[in-house]
Design an enzyme around this catalytic site. Sequence first.
Site, short mmCIF file in Angstrom:
data_model
loop_
_atom_site.label_atom_id
_atom_site.label_comp_id
_atom_site.label_asym_id
_atom_site.label_seq_id
_atom_site.Cartn_x
_atom_site.Cartn_y
_atom_site.Cartn_z
CB SER A 1 45.37 73.34 62.15
OG SER A 1 44.66 73.18 60.95
N1 SAH Z 1 40.41 71.04 60.90
C1 SAH Z 1 41.17 69.87 60.61
C2 SAH Z 1 42.29 70.19 59.67
C3 SAH Z 1 42.29 69.24 58.53
S1 SAH Z 1 43.38 69.61 57.22
C4 SAH Z 1 41.65 69.18 61.87
O1 SAH Z 1 41.40 69.68 62.97
O2 SAH Z 1 42.22 68.12 61.76
C5 SAH Z 1 42.26 70.20 55.99
C6 SAH Z 1 41.22 69.23 55.50
O3 SAH Z 1 40.47 69.94 54.51
C7 SAH Z 1 41.74 67.98 54.83
O4 SAH Z 1 41.22 66.86 55.49
C8 SAH Z 1 41.20 68.07 53.41
O5 SAH Z 1 40.81 66.83 52.85
C9 SAH Z 1 40.01 68.98 53.61
N2 SAH Z 1 39.51 69.63 52.40
C10 SAH Z 1 40.21 70.22 51.39
N3 SAH Z 1 39.36 70.69 50.46
C11 SAH Z 1 38.10 70.43 50.88
C12 SAH Z 1 36.80 70.66 50.37
N4 SAH Z 1 36.59 71.26 49.19
N5 SAH Z 1 35.73 70.25 51.09
C13 SAH Z 1 35.89 69.62 52.28
N6 SAH Z 1 37.10 69.36 52.82
C14 SAH Z 1 38.19 69.76 52.14
#
Ligand code: SAH
Length: 335
Positions: free
Chosen positions: A182
């Site tokens: 993000s």
């Molecule tokens: N906070 C993260 C942002 C990652 S993007 C950072 O700092 O990099 C969002 C993430 O949510 C992705 O890796 C995706 O695989 C995950 N995601 C989506 N649905 C999910 C779920 N049901 N449970 C766990 N992770 C999930």
Amino acid sequence: MSESEGAPKKRFPLTLDFVTGDAGRKKAVTSPRMNSLQTATQNAARHAASASSSATAGKTSRPVTGARGVSGSSASTANTPPVSSTKITSTSTGFASSRSGSSGSTLPKPMATHASERSDLPLVSEAVRKAMVQRIAQQGVSDPAVLSAMEAVPRHYFLEPGLASQAYIDASLPIGYHQTISQPYIVARMIEVMRGGISGRLGKVLEIGTGCGYQAAVLAQVANEVYSIERIRPMHELARTNLRPLRIANLRLHYGDGMLGLPQAGPFDGIILAAAGLEIPQGLLDQMAIGGRLVAPVGERNQVLTLLTRTARNEWMSETLEPCHFVPLRPGTFG
Ligand code: SAH
């Protein structure tokens, strides 16, 4: 002006007293300060004013349909005028009470080499990170603890070497598997909203969507205990690799479906979703502590940042804040 003034500087590895935090936190969490909501609203209004798009940010407090989760169809209501807060009761039986959970810890193990000694990453001056934090402050984030945390965590550690030079621009960047880290502003903004204007540390926090682990590392700066769940196994492993040299003792990573939450570790004072669903899963609502705050993007194409506050055992308040854009929340696990 230094936005991080007044908040202690933190350096990795974190000391034990940093991990432990102070005992006064829980009281503050169970008594959320209402003026924080106003702050969030003011910030949202500022962002809306600066965005020339048709999407208009605003505070919209509305009922929460506790039995079915929070519907994302409300995203389209971002353009509607604010309505009065409404309390809704739920037939929910509440969250699971087990607080053990530490036996299954996936706490990153300490490495012999400190992160700053890694040779595969370019040297990024602290001044660049300070400038990023100043931009975030100019965009309306004012919580000193959040700004201090953003300044403490080396974002370039979480990016592949080819992208590390862009680590401190205010943009989301690819981290593999069609996912993105993000943008720094939204990371700071969500944590600020979740903290709700408290002056100390949060107690227990859950993040859904570990991704590369960056936001989890920032969260670990402002909360006593952080749990983060990722559904893509190689992404979970990547986060562990990224975080290991930082030796963050109060952060636990889990591989699994975050839509189910982590009932064995709850209740949580704060929950952050880093991926957008059409609704907020009921299980997560049930795992909020009374007085706890959940921040999530809700919607499909037109997403809005949503704040839920659990005001009583069977009662939640919902507010929509500002437009946002996140990768989708998906059920199940992968890999
Ligand atoms: N906070 C993260 C942002 C990652 S993007 C950072 O700092 O990099 C969002 C993430 O949510 C992705 O890796 C995706 O695989 C995950 N995601 C989506 N649905 C999910 C779920 N049901 N449970 C766990 N992770 C999930």
